[in-house]
Design a protein around this motif. Structure first.
Motif, mmCIF file in Angstrom:
data_model
loop_
_atom_site.group_PDB
_atom_site.id
_atom_site.type_symbol
_atom_site.label_atom_id
_atom_site.label_comp_id
_atom_site.label_asym_id
_atom_site.label_seq_id
_atom_site.Cartn_x
_atom_site.Cartn_y
_atom_site.Cartn_z
ATOM 1 N N PHE A 67 -0.642 15.579 -0.045
ATOM 2 C CA PHE A 67 -0.599 14.200 0.449
ATOM 3 C C PHE A 67 0.827 13.674 0.339
ATOM 4 O O PHE A 67 1.490 13.824 -0.695
ATOM 5 C CB PHE A 67 -1.550 13.314 -0.352
ATOM 6 C CG PHE A 67 -3.003 13.655 -0.150
ATOM 7 C CD1 PHE A 67 -3.745 13.025 0.845
ATOM 8 C CD2 PHE A 67 -3.624 14.609 -0.936
ATOM 9 C CE1 PHE A 67 -5.082 13.338 1.039
ATOM 10 C CE2 PHE A 67 -4.961 14.928 -0.752
ATOM 11 C CZ PHE A 67 -5.690 14.294 0.243
ATOM 12 N N THR A 68 1.281 13.062 1.414
ATOM 13 C CA THR A 68 2.613 12.470 1.436
ATOM 14 C C THR A 68 2.530 11.104 2.099
ATOM 15 O O THR A 68 1.556 10.780 2.779
ATOM 16 C CB THR A 68 3.606 13.353 2.227
ATOM 17 O OG1 THR A 68 3.090 13.578 3.546
ATOM 18 C CG2 THR A 68 3.830 14.689 1.527
ATOM 19 N N GLY A 69 3.572 10.304 1.891
ATOM 20 C CA GLY A 69 3.609 8.969 2.478
ATOM 21 C C GLY A 69 4.665 8.869 3.555
ATOM 22 O O GLY A 69 5.657 9.605 3.559
ATOM 23 N N SER A 70 4.446 7.958 4.493
ATOM 24 C CA SER A 70 5.445 7.687 5.525
ATOM 25 C C SER A 70 5.227 6.275 6.048
ATOM 26 O O SER A 70 4.094 5.810 6.159
ATOM 27 C CB SER A 70 5.325 8.697 6.681
ATOM 28 O OG SER A 70 4.084 8.571 7.343
ATOM 29 N N LEU B 93 -6.245 4.741 -1.349
ATOM 30 C CA LEU B 93 -5.126 5.161 -0.508
ATOM 31 C C LEU B 93 -3.804 5.059 -1.269
ATOM 32 O O LEU B 93 -2.923 5.909 -1.116
ATOM 33 C CB LEU B 93 -5.079 4.293 0.762
ATOM 34 C CG LEU B 93 -6.152 4.586 1.811
ATOM 35 C CD1 LEU B 93 -6.062 3.575 2.952
ATOM 36 C CD2 LEU B 93 -6.023 5.999 2.349
ATOM 37 N N ALA B 94 -3.696 4.037 -2.088
ATOM 38 C CA ALA B 94 -2.462 3.862 -2.868
ATOM 39 C C ALA B 94 -2.275 5.002 -3.858
ATOM 40 O O ALA B 94 -1.158 5.496 -4.050
ATOM 41 C CB ALA B 94 -2.497 2.525 -3.590
ATOM 42 N N SER B 95 -3.355 5.447 -4.474
ATOM 43 C CA SER B 95 -3.237 6.515 -5.468
ATOM 44 C C SER B 95 -2.922 7.859 -4.811
ATOM 45 O O SER B 95 -2.305 8.725 -5.431
ATOM 46 C CB SER B 95 -4.519 6.627 -6.302
ATOM 47 O OG SER B 95 -5.631 6.980 -5.485
ATOM 48 N N LEU B 96 -3.319 8.037 -3.547
ATOM 49 C CA LEU B 96 -3.006 9.288 -2.852
ATOM 50 C C LEU B 96 -1.510 9.429 -2.592
ATOM 51 O O LEU B 96 -1.009 10.532 -2.379
ATOM 52 C CB LEU B 96 -3.774 9.364 -1.525
ATOM 53 C CG LEU B 96 -5.278 9.637 -1.630
ATOM 54 C CD1 LEU B 96 -5.935 9.542 -0.256
ATOM 55 C CD2 LEU B 96 -5.551 11.003 -2.255
ATOM 56 N N LEU B 97 -0.794 8.312 -2.615
ATOM 57 C CA LEU B 97 0.658 8.354 -2.408
ATOM 58 C C LEU B 97 1.399 8.876 -3.628
ATOM 59 O O LEU B 97 2.566 9.255 -3.530
ATOM 60 C CB LEU B 97 1.175 6.961 -2.047
ATOM 61 C CG LEU B 97 0.767 6.414 -0.677
ATOM 62 C CD1 LEU B 97 1.150 4.952 -0.555
ATOM 63 C CD2 LEU B 97 1.395 7.237 0.445
ATOM 64 N N THR B 98 0.731 8.899 -4.753
ATOM 65 C CA THR B 98 1.419 9.276 -5.999
ATOM 66 C C THR B 98 0.789 10.478 -6.687
ATOM 67 O O THR B 98 1.139 10.790 -7.819
ATOM 68 C CB THR B 98 1.423 8.091 -6.980
ATOM 69 O OG1 THR B 98 0.067 7.689 -7.251
ATOM 70 C CG2 THR B 98 2.184 6.911 -6.397
#
Length: 246
Positions: free
Chosen positions: A144-147, A117-122
């Protein structure tokens, strides 16, 4: 000399023990390999992925994923829609797809690489999917984006949803729950909405001029009038002639 005689049996026992232990080490079985990873078993155990499991089986994508897990060095990531996600689709969405389109839809939920999940943020968007591989690599990508800190959102362009739960997050397989079916624009862009009827603005009238029956021309009217006058004149002449001769 007596001391040497007493030490000899001890030395022989030590040598014998060494050879016994060495032989046991040589013949001891190697540790058993870890159990085979069961991809569909993970979804089945979770208990709310019946429709996705059925599609995986019908399209044979489940077999393809299992084979890749046994040979891939990159791993895989699966975004698994829940049964509620399929229930919320517009009626007929799945039934209107051909067999090949159903394969593309299922593969669209599989990434050809293991992602935490952490790598999907970047990651660099758009991220290729297994469906991209079948369509020349230039389409069927996901963004993929983070919020809100560590929250991860995934978007197909037509659908955006959160990744809510990690069913498994250990190489070579990551399985994440999504609450919407990811509909690729490439597959559903041709589904045009029904045409909207033209509305007449309030207070306006229909500007269409009704078709009227053809009216006689002015020349025709004048001609008829002249004929009527001539007939009346002739009749009067005849009457006057008889009155004069009587």
């Amino acid at each position: 000399m007596a001391a040497s005689t007493h030490c000899l049996p001890v030395l022989l026992l030590a040598v014998a023990a060494f050879f016994v232990l060495h032989a046991q080490a040589q013949t001891a079985p190697a540790p058993a390999p870890p159990g085979k990873l069961n991809f569909t078993g993970i979804l089945d155990k979770a208990g709310q992925y019946t429709t996705f499991l059925r599609l995986l089986t019908q399209t044979q994508v489940a077999t393809q994923i299992q084979s890749q897990l046994n040979s891939s060095t990159e791993g895989l990531t699966v975004l698994a829609p829940t049964d509620n996600a399929f229930t919320n689709l517009k009626a007929g969405t799945l039934n209107d797809l051909s067999s090949q389109q159903q394969v593309q839809l299922v593969l669209y939920h599989v990434l050809p690489k293991y992602y935490t999940l952490a790598s999907l943020l970047t990651v660099s968007n758009p991220v290729r999917t297994q469906s991209s591989s079948q369509n020349g690599g230039g389409s069927y990508g996901l963004n993929f984006t983070g919020s809100g800190g560590n929250q991860v959102n995934v978007s197909s362009g037509a659908v955006t949803t959160q990744i809510n739960n990690a069913l498994r997050q250990q190489f070579p397989l990551a399985v994440y729950q999504v609450d919407k079916v990811l509909l690729p624009n490439d597959l559903f862009s041709d589904a045009s909405p029904a045409p909207t009827p033209t509305k007449t603005p309030a207070g306006s009238t229909n500007t269409t001029t009704p078709t009227k029956a053809a009216e006689p021309s002015a020349d025709s009217a004048n001609g008829s009038s002249k004929k009527s006058v001539g007939f009346v004149g002739l009749a009067l002449g005849v009457v006057l002639f008889f009155m004069g001769t009587s």
